[in-house]
Design a protein around this motif. Structure first.
Motif, PDB file in Angstrom:
ATOM      1  N   UNK A  96       0.830  -1.200   0.000  1.00  0.00           N
ATOM      2  CA  UNK A  96       0.000   0.000   0.000  1.00  0.00           C
ATOM      3  C   UNK A  96       0.870   1.259   0.000  1.00  0.00           C
ATOM      4  N   UNK A  97       1.379   1.662  -1.152  1.00  0.00           N
ATOM      5  CA  UNK A  97       2.303   2.803  -1.204  1.00  0.00           C
ATOM      6  C   UNK A  97       1.676   4.139  -0.820  1.00  0.00           C
ATOM      7  N   UNK A  98       0.356   4.248  -0.893  1.00  0.00           N
ATOM      8  CA  UNK A  98      -0.322   5.517  -0.572  1.00  0.00           C
ATOM      9  C   UNK A  98      -0.797   5.579   0.876  1.00  0.00           C
ATOM     10  N   UNK A  99      -0.559   4.526   1.640  1.00  0.00           N
ATOM     11  CA  UNK A  99      -1.148   4.390   2.981  1.00  0.00           C
ATOM     12  C   UNK A  99      -0.691   5.488   3.940  1.00  0.00           C
ATOM     13  N   UNK A 100      -1.673   6.117   4.600  1.00  0.00           N
ATOM     14  CA  UNK A 100      -1.386   7.177   5.571  1.00  0.00           C
ATOM     15  C   UNK A 100      -1.777   6.791   6.993  1.00  0.00           C
ATOM     16  N   UNK A 101      -2.799   5.930   7.121  1.00  0.00           N
ATOM     17  CA  UNK A 101      -3.318   5.633   8.461  1.00  0.00           C
ATOM     18  C   UNK A 101      -3.914   4.221   8.499  1.00  0.00           C
ATOM     19  N   UNK A 102      -3.692   3.556   9.618  1.00  0.00           N
ATOM     20  CA  UNK A 102      -4.324   2.273   9.920  1.00  0.00           C
ATOM     21  C   UNK A 102      -5.071   2.467  11.231  1.00  0.00           C
ATOM     22  N   UNK A 103      -6.313   2.040  11.287  1.00  0.00           N
ATOM     23  CA  UNK A 103      -7.072   2.154  12.527  1.00  0.00           C
ATOM     24  C   UNK A 103      -7.744   0.823  12.829  1.00  0.00           C
ATOM     25  N   UNK A 104      -7.523   0.306  14.025  1.00  0.00           N
ATOM     26  CA  UNK A 104      -8.135  -0.954  14.424  1.00  0.00           C
ATOM     27  C   UNK A 104      -9.279  -0.705  15.396  1.00  0.00           C
ATOM     28  N   UNK A 105     -10.353  -1.431  15.196  1.00  0.00           N
ATOM     29  CA  UNK A 105     -11.527  -1.333  16.069  1.00  0.00           C
ATOM     30  C   UNK A 105     -11.297  -2.266  17.257  1.00  0.00           C
ATOM     31  N   UNK A 106     -10.297  -1.903  18.071  1.00  0.00           N
ATOM     32  CA  UNK A 106      -9.882  -2.736  19.198  1.00  0.00           C
ATOM     33  C   UNK A 106      -8.918  -1.936  20.063  1.00  0.00           C
TER      34      UNK A 106
END
Length: 327
Positions: free
Chosen positions: A67-77
């Motif tokens: 994912x070269x454009x990835x800025x944020x990961x958010x987990x529902x945990x």
């Protein structure tokens, strides 16, 4: 102007999807009972700016690198051991989670699991429904007392503290082990800090609430179960990886401990032929610690707000890797 893309790996409450759709184009894996296939995830993240994930997904180096454009990961945990935090930080990707909001709900479930295991509630339910109950008997389905017993809590974080508060209502003697003592909890709840070995030897109920990760992997094994009392009950509402399940099976089947209540397993979903599920003294649940309607909806909205903040270049509400902002 094109919206950024968010990949949502599992069906979530509609309110959270609608909030995200105001800021992004959304790809949603909408098969509630099935995890997103790895090949689908890898394909969809190629042009994604954000990943909205949960505890069942492995957001590892391969996924992030795709994912070269990835800025944020958010987990529902609350937990985030399913995400490669180190590599995400190296890439400058903010990682968000949802702490605090689920503490009371998970503590409710943890104490419910403790009570159900101690008093053989599920076993008794099955006994009645199967037609085995033909008469009253003085020792039928006898279990363990809870009121006045000693509870040992491994991991005195928010959830541990909430479980301890519930234990005070049952007049329980509260022991705890934590990386650092919690004097305020000791003062407010009468809890006593002790070494883990002492906790295991003295407790009637051992409740595991430690976070997942390298430092707690297989924290409970043959040695630890061997220290527990023969009538002791083990409860795990943390992570399945924190327990050596083969050792737990031996402890239960050989009578080293009396019973176990498990909301989490090393592999989830747990296969039906798992040895632990064959034991009558195991009460098993499908990882539902925070599963009240209100709490899961709140978690979903916070995870979505983390995504939106990350897409806008703002600080996340709850960030796992704050050092990412230093870069």
């Amino acid at each position: 102007m094109d919206f950024p893309k968010v990949v949502i790996t599992r069906r979530i409450p509609r309110q959270a999807i609608e909030l995200l759709e105001q800021h992004a184009t959304v790809f949603l894996w909408d098969k509630e009972e099935d995890a997103i296939p790895q090949e689908v995830l890898l394909e969809e993240v190629k042009d994604a700016h954000a990943i909205y994930t949960n505890v069942s997904d492995r957001i590892d180096r391969e996924v992030i690198a795709s994912a070269p454009l990835l800025k944020v990961i958010s987990t529902m945990a609350v937990g985030f051991d399913n995400i490669d935090i180190k590599y995400a930080t190296e890439r400058g990707i903010a990682v968000g989670h949802t702490p605090g909001v689920l503490s009371e709900t998970t503590a409710d479930l943890t104490f419910a699991l403790l009570m159900a295991t101690a008093r053989r509630v599920v076993e008794g339910h099955d006994y009645v429904k199967s037609g085995k109950w033909t008469s009253w008997s003085p020792m039928l389905m006898t279990g363990q007392d809870i009121y006045g017993a000693t509870i040992g809590i491994i991991g005195m974080g928010r959830i541990g503290e909430a479980v301890a508060r519930r234990a005070t209502g049952f007049g329980m003697n509260i022991l705890y082990y934590n990386r650092n003592p919690r004097p305020e909890v000791e003062e407010q709840l009468g809890a006593k800090y002790c070494l883990m070995d002492d906790l295991l030897q003295e407790s009637d109920y051992v409740v595991l609430l430690a976070p997942g990760g390298i430092g707690t992997n297989k924290l409970m094994g043959d040695r630890e179960f061997g220290l527990m009392k023969p009538h002791a009950i083990f409860i795990n509402s943390s992570r399945g990886t924190n327990v050596d399940e083969a050792a737990l099976y031996r402890a239960l089947s050989e009578g080293q401990i009396w019973a176990a209540g498990l909301d989490v397993f090393d592999v989830e979903p747990t296969p039906t032929d798992h040895p632990l599920l064959s034991l009558p003294n195991v009460t098993a649940l499908p990882h539902i610690g925070s599963a009240s309607i209100a709490t899961r909806t709140n978690m979903a909205m916070i995870a979505a707000q983390n995504i939106i903040a990350g897409l806008l270049g703002n600080e996340l509400l709850h960030i796992v890797n704050p050092s990412v902002y230093e870069n």
